[in-house]
Design a protein around this motif. Structure first.
Motif, mmCIF file in Angstrom:
data_model
loop_
_atom_site.group_PDB
_atom_site.id
_atom_site.type_symbol
_atom_site.label_atom_id
_atom_site.label_comp_id
_atom_site.label_asym_id
_atom_site.label_seq_id
_atom_site.Cartn_x
_atom_site.Cartn_y
_atom_site.Cartn_z
ATOM 1 N N SER A 1 1.054 -1.453 -0.280
ATOM 2 C CA SER A 1 0.127 0.014 -0.170
ATOM 3 C C SER A 1 1.238 0.816 -0.295
ATOM 4 O O SER A 1 2.327 1.344 0.266
ATOM 5 N N THR A 2 -0.228 2.078 -0.736
ATOM 6 C CA THR A 2 0.741 3.707 -0.425
ATOM 7 C C THR A 2 0.311 4.888 -0.450
ATOM 8 O O THR A 2 -1.214 4.652 -0.069
ATOM 9 N N GLU A 3 1.008 5.580 -0.549
ATOM 10 C CA GLU A 3 0.200 7.276 -0.452
ATOM 11 C C GLU A 3 0.138 8.020 -1.714
ATOM 12 O O GLU A 3 0.912 7.728 -2.283
ATOM 13 N N ALA A 4 -0.638 8.130 -2.644
ATOM 14 C CA ALA A 4 -0.046 8.996 -3.819
ATOM 15 C C ALA A 4 -1.368 10.154 -4.099
ATOM 16 O O ALA A 4 -2.319 10.683 -3.412
ATOM 17 N N SER A 5 -0.589 11.431 -5.192
ATOM 18 C CA SER A 5 -2.038 12.086 -5.522
ATOM 19 C C SER A 5 -3.181 11.956 -6.407
ATOM 20 O O SER A 5 -3.280 10.322 -7.198
ATOM 21 N N VAL A 6 -3.994 12.644 -6.436
ATOM 22 C CA VAL A 6 -5.470 12.236 -7.000
ATOM 23 C C VAL A 6 -5.215 11.841 -8.826
ATOM 24 O O VAL A 6 -6.228 11.213 -9.201
ATOM 25 N N ASN A 7 -4.073 12.457 -9.497
ATOM 26 C CA ASN A 7 -4.362 12.811 -10.246
ATOM 27 C C ASN A 7 -3.443 11.141 -11.084
ATOM 28 O O ASN A 7 -3.225 10.801 -12.240
ATOM 29 N N LEU A 8 -2.631 10.030 -10.071
ATOM 30 C CA LEU A 8 -3.076 8.940 -10.121
ATOM 31 C C LEU A 8 -3.982 8.506 -11.187
ATOM 32 O O LEU A 8 -3.829 7.368 -12.515
ATOM 33 N N ALA A 9 -5.803 9.057 -11.121
ATOM 34 C CA ALA A 9 -6.259 8.702 -12.350
ATOM 35 C C ALA A 9 -6.249 8.497 -13.132
ATOM 36 O O ALA A 9 -6.872 8.483 -13.996
ATOM 37 N N GLU A 10 -5.612 8.913 -13.692
ATOM 38 C CA GLU A 10 -5.086 9.858 -14.918
ATOM 39 C C GLU A 10 -4.280 9.401 -15.562
ATOM 40 O O GLU A 10 -4.081 9.379 -17.083
ATOM 41 N N ASP A 11 -3.659 8.179 -15.184
ATOM 42 C CA ASP A 11 -2.583 7.488 -15.920
ATOM 43 C C ASP A 11 -3.077 5.724 -15.909
ATOM 44 O O ASP A 11 -2.934 5.022 -14.680
ATOM 45 N N ASP A 12 -3.491 5.150 -16.735
ATOM 46 C CA ASP A 12 -4.330 3.923 -16.464
ATOM 47 C C ASP A 12 -2.594 2.944 -16.152
ATOM 48 O O ASP A 12 -2.997 2.035 -15.594
ATOM 49 N N GLU A 13 -2.172 3.348 -17.020
ATOM 50 C CA GLU A 13 0.044 2.585 -17.012
ATOM 51 C C GLU A 13 -0.250 1.956 -15.760
ATOM 52 O O GLU A 13 -0.148 1.120 -14.852
ATOM 53 N N MET A 14 -0.383 3.152 -15.219
ATOM 54 C CA MET A 14 0.120 3.276 -13.224
ATOM 55 C C MET A 14 -1.150 2.770 -11.986
ATOM 56 O O MET A 14 -0.323 1.464 -11.899
ATOM 57 N N LEU A 15 -2.079 2.425 -12.658
ATOM 58 C CA LEU A 15 -3.153 2.073 -11.856
ATOM 59 C C LEU A 15 -3.238 0.138 -12.299
ATOM 60 O O LEU A 15 -3.499 -0.413 -11.180
ATOM 61 N N ASP A 16 -2.677 -0.255 -13.238
ATOM 62 C CA ASP A 16 -2.791 -1.737 -13.768
ATOM 63 C C ASP A 16 -1.676 -2.094 -13.205
ATOM 64 O O ASP A 16 -1.736 -3.030 -12.228
ATOM 65 N N LEU A 17 0.082 -1.327 -13.223
ATOM 66 C CA LEU A 17 1.167 -2.014 -12.740
ATOM 67 C C LEU A 17 0.831 -1.884 -11.476
ATOM 68 O O LEU A 17 1.874 -2.358 -10.637
ATOM 69 N N MET A 18 0.978 -0.766 -10.443
ATOM 70 C CA MET A 18 -0.384 -1.162 -9.109
ATOM 71 C C MET A 18 -0.322 -1.953 -9.086
ATOM 72 O O MET A 18 -0.365 -3.132 -7.775
ATOM 73 N N VAL A 19 -1.583 -2.931 -9.392
ATOM 74 C CA VAL A 19 -2.639 -3.390 -8.929
ATOM 75 C C VAL A 19 -1.571 -5.410 -9.198
ATOM 76 O O VAL A 19 -1.381 -5.669 -8.763
ATOM 77 N N ARG A 20 -0.951 -5.216 -10.953
ATOM 78 C CA ARG A 20 -0.362 -6.462 -10.535
ATOM 79 C C ARG A 20 0.669 -6.647 -9.729
ATOM 80 O O ARG A 20 1.394 -7.825 -9.112
ATOM 81 N N ALA A 21 1.566 -5.142 -9.480
ATOM 82 C CA ALA A 21 2.538 -5.372 -7.960
ATOM 83 C C ALA A 21 2.373 -5.572 -6.176
ATOM 84 O O ALA A 21 2.606 -5.969 -5.888
ATOM 85 N N GLY A 22 0.337 -5.750 -6.730
ATOM 86 C CA GLY A 22 0.279 -6.504 -5.550
ATOM 87 C C GLY A 22 0.012 -5.431 -3.959
ATOM 88 O O GLY A 22 -0.814 -5.134 -3.179
ATOM 89 N N PHE A 23 -0.630 -3.594 -4.860
ATOM 90 C CA PHE A 23 -0.931 -2.743 -3.876
ATOM 91 C C PHE A 23 -2.446 -2.967 -4.174
ATOM 92 O O PHE A 23 -2.919 -2.934 -4.690
ATOM 93 N N THR A 24 -2.944 -2.615 -2.987
ATOM 94 C CA THR A 24 -4.206 -3.185 -2.794
ATOM 95 C C THR A 24 -4.925 -1.714 -2.215
ATOM 96 O O THR A 24 -6.387 -2.350 -2.058
ATOM 97 N N GLN A 25 -4.225 -0.914 -1.343
ATOM 98 C CA GLN A 25 -5.068 0.337 -1.063
ATOM 99 C C GLN A 25 -3.893 1.600 -1.385
ATOM 100 O O GLN A 25 -2.795 1.139 -1.554
ATOM 101 N N VAL A 26 -4.350 2.617 -1.154
ATOM 102 C CA VAL A 26 -3.837 3.663 -1.880
ATOM 103 C C VAL A 26 -4.306 5.392 -0.847
ATOM 104 O O VAL A 26 -5.706 5.003 -0.659
#
Length: 561
Positions: A287-312
């Motif tokens: 898990s981690t913390e990030a800024s809301v512009n995370l929503a604008e990056d589909d690749e980042m979201l996909d990589l985070m989920v595949r890496a095992g991030f469950t919460q942000v």
């Protein structure tokens, strides 16, 4: 050993921490072998401490997250010294034992200030060199003049080991250290996780980057760390994960100021994390913390989920765009509505936790209803709501000071709001948090967070099915004990009305079909709620909701990215 009178009653049931016998100082090439204690003072009950939940679970875990400063500071020192870590959130401190060290080094966040002052008074001039670093002294240095032998301001990767080596060599030491250059993250050694009582923590802290590219007025991150995020090499982060895994950790919070502050570097790390997780059998929940512009990056979201991030954790702050613009939180007012962006992150597969603030100049008394409606619509179960806090060194603090609006004597609301009184702001904040953690309101947000497109619900259902298949009889017996303890705590603390609410919402949960939580999952969620409920009904007379943050690195005064 006797438990000192300063130990909070909550911790008196635990035996004092035991450490190996410390050998007499030895001389190596003219340098003294020092006995060094690195100490984290206790925290008051707060949003992230999970005090009241841990009281019910009664397992080996005594703290929800390991304070990153402790093993990091130990890792900076020459291992020939005798180094011991003491975390008062895990075990009581024996002050007589600490007085036998050559150096007692405290690291602390702002929320720990009262306890730090107690401990400094108890140990200063009793024998050891007593020193203090961390965000607390960096923000309020003047409070500690004459109360310890030395202070460390800002980043300390260079100053802390230099102090220790001067002391070991018999050279004069200073009373104030401030690192002039920003730390090169590639030079930070692997933290000494081996010195921790790892079973006492549910989550390990690892830091990938420092700094944030944004300009939020209330945040001191860019003052200390700058707007250009500095990152550790990918292989160094993986080595830290290896070290954490080796001592038993299975959950990791990346305590960056903003994990996606340097998007290219974050993606490089995520790709390596995916390989690391696959190689090791996905042992680490991330898990981690990030800024809301995370929503604008589909690749980042996909990589985070595949890496095992469950919460942000996201710094959302306010549904009021005028307030966001006032505080220069421009990243939250572009590329679609806030609600649509949060929904996009949630439906990627990660649980969204949100940080919110009330008390901006553009906030009228309507803000409390607006915040409640927004958090409900966004279906964010765990929402941390703070009163705006003018931290020293921030542009906000400077602006309010110049306007004569700072209020030094009020620990809850340290300024005069623009559109309401301080009493209105404090009462409105208290009422808002109590409404949010009303049991039915809380579970309504939980259950609505399961809503989404068919693919999203299919993924949830598959995950629930997998978890149920892996749940054994022993887990259900443990859950029964936890349920009984929860009921007893609710009755003992005179909050029996939560029990019918838990049963009522359990029936709602069962009607959700394949996405419903299992019995053990649901009871753990009730215990999580109980902790928040106890806070809202017993501790809102303090500003703990306002000053506590997920950041716990040696040098960070946390803020919401």
């Amino acid at each position: 050993m006797n438990i000192p009178a300063l130990i909070p009653p909550r911790l008196a049931k635990f035996a004092p921490i035991t450490t190996p016998e410390i050998t007499a100082p030895a001389h190596e090439t003219g340098r003294k072998r020092l006995r060094i204690a690195i100490v984290n003072p206790d925290y008051p009950p707060g949003v992230y401490t999970y005090h009241y939940g841990l009281e019910i679970l009664k397992g080996p875990v005594k703290s929800s997250i390991q304070t990153g400063a402790l093993p990091t500071l130990a890792g900076l020192l020459d291992p020939r010294h005798d180094i011991a870590i003491f975390d008062e959130a895990v075990r009581p401190l024996d002050l007589d034992y600490l007085a036998g060290f050559d150096v007692v080094a405290f690291t602390a966040m702002i929320v720990q200030k009262p306890r730090v002052l107690q401990l400094l008074a108890a140990l200063f001039r009793r024998g050891p060199m007593v020193v203090l670093g961390g965000p607390l002294v960096t923000a309020e240095e003047h409070l500690f003049i004459g109360k310890c032998d030395a202070v460390f301001i800002g980043e300390a990767e260079e100053t802390w080991p230099a102090f220790v080596e001067d002391l070991a060599a018999g050279n004069p030491t200073q009373t104030r250290y401030e690192q002039t250059e920003r730390t090169d993250m590639a030079t930070v050694p692997i933290p000494r996780f081996d010195l921790l009582e790892s079973r006492a923590y549910s989550t390990v802290s690892i830091q990938f980057s420092r700094g944030c590219p944004f300009l939020c007025e209330f945040c001191d991150i860019i003052v200390m760390f700058g707007r250009r995020p500095r990152t550790k090499p990918v292989q160094k982060v993986l080595a830290e994960l290896d070290a954490a895994l080796a001592v038993g950790f299975r959950s990791c919070f990346l305590v960056d100021d903003n994990f996606i502050g340097n998007k290219a570097a974050a993606k490089d790390l995520l790709r390596a994390l995916i390989d690391w997780q696959e190689t090791h059998g996905f042992p680490m929940n991330l898990s981690t913390e990030a800024s809301v512009n995370l929503a604008e990056d589909d690749e980042m979201l996909d990589l985070m989920v595949r890496a095992g991030f469950t919460q942000v954790f996201l710094g959302i702050e306010s549904p009021n765009e005028a307030s966001l613009l006032e505080t220069r939180k421009v990243q939250n007012v572009r590329a679609g509505t806030l609600l649509s962006r949060l929904e996009r992150i949630r439906q990627s597969g990660m649980i969204v936790r949100g940080g919110f603030i009330v008390g901006f100049d553009e906030d009228s008394p309507r803000i409390f209803d607006d915040q409640f409606d927004f958090i409900s619509a966004a279906a964010i179960p765990m929402a941390t709501v703070s009163i705006l806090s003018p931290l020293p060194t921030t542009p906000l603090h400077k602006r309010l000071a110049e306007a004569g609006r700072l209020v030094e004597h009020d620990p809850i609301c340290g300024f005069e709001p623009a559109q309401m009184s301080r009493e209105q702001l404090k009462a409105g904040h208290q009422d808002l948090v109590a409404r949010l953690f009303d049991p039915d309101n809380f579970f309504d947000r939980v259950f609505r967070s399961f809503d989404g497109p068919e693919a999203f619900r299919d993924r949830l259902a598959a995950d629930r099915t997998r978890r149920r298949a892996a749940t054994g009889v022993r887990t259900y017996l443990t859950t029964a004990r936890h349920s009984l303890r929860l009921a007893m705590h609710a009755i003992r603390h005179r909050h029996p009305r939560v029990l019918p609410a838990y049963l009522r919402n359990w029936r709602r949960n069962r009607r959700l079909g394949l996405v419903a939580l299992s019995g053990p999952e649901y009871v753990r969620l009730c215990i999580l709620h109980w902790h928040q409920y106890r806070l809202t009904h017993g501790h809102l007379g303090s500003n703990w909701f306002s000053v506590e943050t997920p950041n716990d690195t040696p040098i960070t005064v946390g803020a919401n990215p």
